[in-house]
Design a protein around this motif. Structure first.
Motif, mmCIF file in Angstrom:
data_model
loop_
_atom_site.group_PDB
_atom_site.id
_atom_site.type_symbol
_atom_site.label_atom_id
_atom_site.label_comp_id
_atom_site.label_asym_id
_atom_site.label_seq_id
_atom_site.Cartn_x
_atom_site.Cartn_y
_atom_site.Cartn_z
ATOM 1 N N UNK A 253 -1.141 -18.149 -79.994
ATOM 2 C CA UNK A 253 -2.142 -17.892 -79.589
ATOM 3 C C UNK A 253 -2.374 -16.160 -78.841
ATOM 4 N N UNK A 254 -1.601 -15.548 -77.950
ATOM 5 C CA UNK A 254 -1.360 -14.788 -77.808
ATOM 6 C C UNK A 254 -1.637 -13.428 -78.218
ATOM 7 N N UNK A 255 -1.375 -13.849 -79.402
ATOM 8 C CA UNK A 255 -2.064 -12.810 -80.343
ATOM 9 C C UNK A 255 -2.955 -13.022 -80.802
ATOM 10 N N UNK A 256 -3.341 -13.790 -81.042
ATOM 11 C CA UNK A 256 -5.080 -13.897 -81.039
ATOM 12 C C UNK A 256 -6.183 -13.576 -79.877
ATOM 13 N N UNK A 257 -5.665 -12.998 -79.299
ATOM 14 C CA UNK A 257 -6.284 -12.785 -77.511
ATOM 15 C C UNK A 257 -7.074 -11.864 -77.624
ATOM 16 N N UNK A 258 -5.956 -9.862 -79.108
ATOM 17 C CA UNK A 258 -6.537 -9.207 -79.105
ATOM 18 C C UNK A 258 -7.989 -8.686 -80.074
ATOM 19 N N UNK A 259 -7.949 -9.955 -80.854
ATOM 20 C CA UNK A 259 -8.773 -10.286 -81.919
ATOM 21 C C UNK A 259 -10.254 -10.742 -80.655
ATOM 22 N N UNK A 260 -10.121 -11.768 -80.176
ATOM 23 C CA UNK A 260 -11.011 -12.081 -79.423
ATOM 24 C C UNK A 260 -11.449 -11.520 -78.666
ATOM 25 N N UNK A 261 -11.086 -9.922 -77.811
ATOM 26 C CA UNK A 261 -11.299 -9.578 -77.122
ATOM 27 C C UNK A 261 -11.914 -8.295 -77.636
ATOM 28 N N UNK A 262 -11.755 -8.527 -79.260
ATOM 29 C CA UNK A 262 -12.795 -6.582 -79.468
ATOM 30 C C UNK A 262 -14.367 -7.305 -80.166
ATOM 31 N N UNK A 263 -13.715 -8.939 -80.505
ATOM 32 C CA UNK A 263 -15.561 -9.487 -80.872
ATOM 33 C C UNK A 263 -16.629 -9.348 -79.608
ATOM 34 N N UNK A 264 -15.807 -10.293 -78.817
ATOM 35 C CA UNK A 264 -16.504 -10.402 -78.107
ATOM 36 C C UNK A 264 -16.968 -9.233 -76.975
ATOM 37 N N UNK A 265 -16.096 -7.947 -76.821
ATOM 38 C CA UNK A 265 -16.675 -6.674 -75.956
ATOM 39 C C UNK A 265 -17.616 -6.045 -77.106
ATOM 40 N N UNK A 266 -18.040 -6.668 -78.150
ATOM 41 C CA UNK A 266 -18.567 -5.737 -79.070
ATOM 42 C C UNK A 266 -19.537 -6.001 -78.770
#
Length: 395
Positions: A253-266
């Motif tokens: 689940x930790x590995x998903x955080x970077x993906x979610x951060x990119x989508x959310x931030x952009x």
């Protein structure tokens, strides 16, 4: 159970494509590629076939792997007679893309071995679990040979081992558990070798003792035989029975955080008062609920675990003390985000996707999003571990 290696959700080709797309088109250009990967993770399917001779405990095993009891809604039908007359799918209650298939017993009058191999459409399954409650026979070996020709992985499971040990113990006052387990294992291996299957791994299990005998080793073997995407969904589908399972889930689940951060931030468009970023609060709300459910802290999962161990659900829920255990909606997440003001990017998140670490660094809101989600994940992980301690003891 060994610690999980870092999950690699992106292939090298995909990472190279992300890098080149980012260099040419900037942040917005990679949004669709990142979203596509997240959607792929959500939609990845895993089909597990459970087969063997009738009466070997296939249906009970399927229920156990899904955290269900015989009388629960959606449970596989069990019985002493041949209850499965056609391949029957049983989706996981929390993860419907993970599906266990109860195949009819091979070698019965309804399904003789020759016709069985033609009628079961073996190509559709990712791997096979062959279950027997006594010794593996020629029919089991024939099935394994067919799977081998198809390039499919298969695992031999000797079920009802607790019943055998109990009977042996009643007969022998000098009973030695390890010695008897070794005899049973060798007998299974010898019979498989006689039928033409050499170097077979046999897992001795009881469907009612989830942390004993070879059940933990079987789960690890099934996980290790899958590619990263399917390993991810298989692992998240496992019921929390050990600290090792929970820790592996945390890593994935930790590995998903970077993906979610990119989508959310952009692409986020909901301003959070007092902070210098905009984020997609809906996506963060989804992420927290996703973490909570897959760490077994939703009410349905807690109830299934309570039923499994025969303890009141209230006893398990009482030790889960977290702000993320209550109602989670966009309003509560927005209020929590106001307090998340640390702006140090966690390197243990970025290392999972090193080529796009620069993408994360280019998003002004990424540090706060990452910190917030990691804090939520760590908090939920610790609560899940406390629940397991109460349910099983110090496993």
């Amino acid at each position: 159970m060994a610690q999980s290696s870092n999950p690699q959700f992106f292939t090298q080709e995909e990472l190279n494509n992300l890098k080149s797309t980012y260099e040419v088109g900037g942040l917005e250009a990679v949004v669709s590629l990142i979203r596509k990967k997240l959607q792929e993770l959500q939609n990845t399917e895993l089909h597990i076939a459970v087969t063997g001779e009738s009466g070997g405990g296939k249906s009970t095993f399927i229920n156990t792997m899904r955290g269900l009891r015989r009388k629960d809604k959606g449970a596989a039908k069990t019985g002493t007679t041949e209850t499965t007359m056609k391949p029957t799918p049983y989706p996981h209650p929390n993860m419907p893309t993970v599906c266990f298939w109860d195949l009819p017993g091979i070698g019965t009058t309804n399904f003789p071995a020759g016709a069985y191999l033609q009628e079961m459409n073996l190509n559709k399954y990712d791997f096979f679990i062959v279950i027997s409650d006594c010794r593996f026979r020629e029919n089991d070996a024939s099935l394994a040979e067919a799977m081998k020709e198809l390039g499919k992985k298969f695992y031999f499971v000797r079920s009802k081992i607790d019943n055998d040990l109990r009977a042996l113990q009643m007969e022998d006052e000098e009973f030695n558990t390890d010695e008897e387990l070794g005899k049973i294992r060798n007998d299974c291996v010898d019979n498989l070798e006689k039928a033409g299957i050499s170097s077979a791994d046999v897992f001795l299990i009881s469907n009612f003792k989830l942390n004993e005998y070879d059940f933990p080793a079987l789960k690890e073997a099934l996980e290790d035989g899958l590619d990263d995407l399917k390993k991810h969904i298989f692992l998240l589908s496992l019921q929390n029975t050990t600290m090792e399972i929970i820790e592996k889930k945390r890593v994935h689940l930790l590995a998903l955080i970077g993906i979610i951060a990119i989508i959310s931030g952009i692409v986020g468009a909901v301003p959070v008062p007092g902070l210098s970023f905009s984020c997609d609060v809906k996506l963060l709300t989804y992420a927290i609920i996703h973490f909570r459910n897959h760490l077994g802290l939703d009410d349905a999962s807690l109830q299934r675990l309570a039923d499994t161990v025969g303890k009141p659900m209230g006893n398990l829920k009482a030790v889960a003390k977290s702000p993320f255990m209550g109602e989670i909606n966009e309003q509560t997440v927005e209020r929590m985000m106001v307090k998340a003001t640390s702006y140090t990017i966690f390197t243990d998140v970025i290392r999972f996707i090193p080529i796009i670490g620069s993408i994360i660094g280019a998003i002004s809101s990424a540090p706060t999003i990452i910190n917030f989600l990691k804090d939520a994940l760590n908090d939920l992980t610790e609560n899940a571990k406390r629940v397991v301690q109460v349910a099983f003891g110090s496993h």
